[in-house]
Design an enzyme around this catalytic site. Structure first.
Site, PDB file in Angstrom:
ATOM      1  CG  ASP A   9      -1.851   1.151   1.289  1.00  0.00           C
ATOM      2  OD1 ASP A   9      -2.195   1.699   0.223  1.00  0.00           O
ATOM      3  OD2 ASP A   9      -2.247   1.537   2.405  1.00  0.00           O
ATOM      4  CD  GLU A  70      -4.517   1.682  -2.725  1.00  0.00           C
ATOM      5  OE1 GLU A  70      -5.095   0.975  -1.885  1.00  0.00           O
ATOM      6  OE2 GLU A  70      -4.270   2.888  -2.580  1.00  0.00           O
ATOM      7  CG  ASP A 143      -0.933   3.007   6.241  1.00  0.00           C
ATOM      8  OD1 ASP A 143      -1.399   3.659   5.302  1.00  0.00           O
ATOM      9  OD2 ASP A 143      -0.840   3.437   7.409  1.00  0.00           O
TER      10      ASP A 143
END
Length: 192
Positions: A9, A70, A143
């Site tokens: 992420d 991501e 996260d």
């Protein structure tokens, strides 16, 4: 056969990292998770170097078969998007140097895969990641949970072999989560 996926992420201040092993039957097992943090007071080059060095260490230590990152999506805050894109580039380059394939997934794809809804909030994602990985406590910070969700999503998607049809013959046998996943994929393709 087990697939090891390292999920990222990306972010300049907090870059979530998670590694999972996923079996063919979709059973996911936690290997490791963490967050690489950098200070906004540091120069951009030093922040990216910290992320690059950390990613190199994770890739060398855990030897994933694939990296799931991501996909950068549009936000109103351009500086945030730029930081995420810069961190993503460093991560993708580290995988490329090792010949590790990289897959990009949108936030809505990840939410749909893990929770069954492409509009779930971070708490719902964390709760389901905790359940999927059979953990006693949620991975923190968020996260790290998001990175694990990315890894799970990619493994489940890779294990399915193909996108699932949402209409036509066989679509009635889809679970609500599979339908939400397919809808999120279709929406992401249209947005590109």
């Amino acid at each position: 056969m087990t697939l090891r996926v390292l999920g990222v992420d990306p972010g300049l201040t907090r870059c979530g990292i998670g590694v999972v092993d996923v079996e063919r039957n979709r059973r996911a097992t936690l290997v490791a998770f963490g967050v690489v943090g950098t200070s906004p007071e540091e120069s951009l080059d030093q922040r990216l170097l910290v992320i690059a060095t950390s990613i190199d260490e994770w890739l060398d230590r855990y030897e994933p078969q694939v990296l799931a990152v991501e996909r950068v999506f549009s936000q109103l805050n351009v500086s945030t998007v730029m930081g995420v894109a810069q961190a993503s580039g460093v991560v993708i380059a580290a995988a490329a140097r090792r010949g590790i394939p990289v897959a990009l997934h949108t936030p809505s794809e990840v939410k749909a895969a893990v929770t069954g809804s492409g509009t779930s909030n971070k708490d719902a994602v964390t709760k389901l990641v905790t359940k999927i990985l059979r953990l006693n406590a949620p991975p923190r910070p968020a996260d790290a949970a998001d990175a694990l969700a990315l890894a799970i999503t990619h493994a489940w998607r890779a294990g399915s072999g193909a996108a699932v049809a949402t209409t036509g013959p066989g679509s009635q046998s889809l679970t609500p989560a599979q339908r939400a996943w397919a809808d999120a994929e279709a929406k992401a393709r249209r947005a590109r």
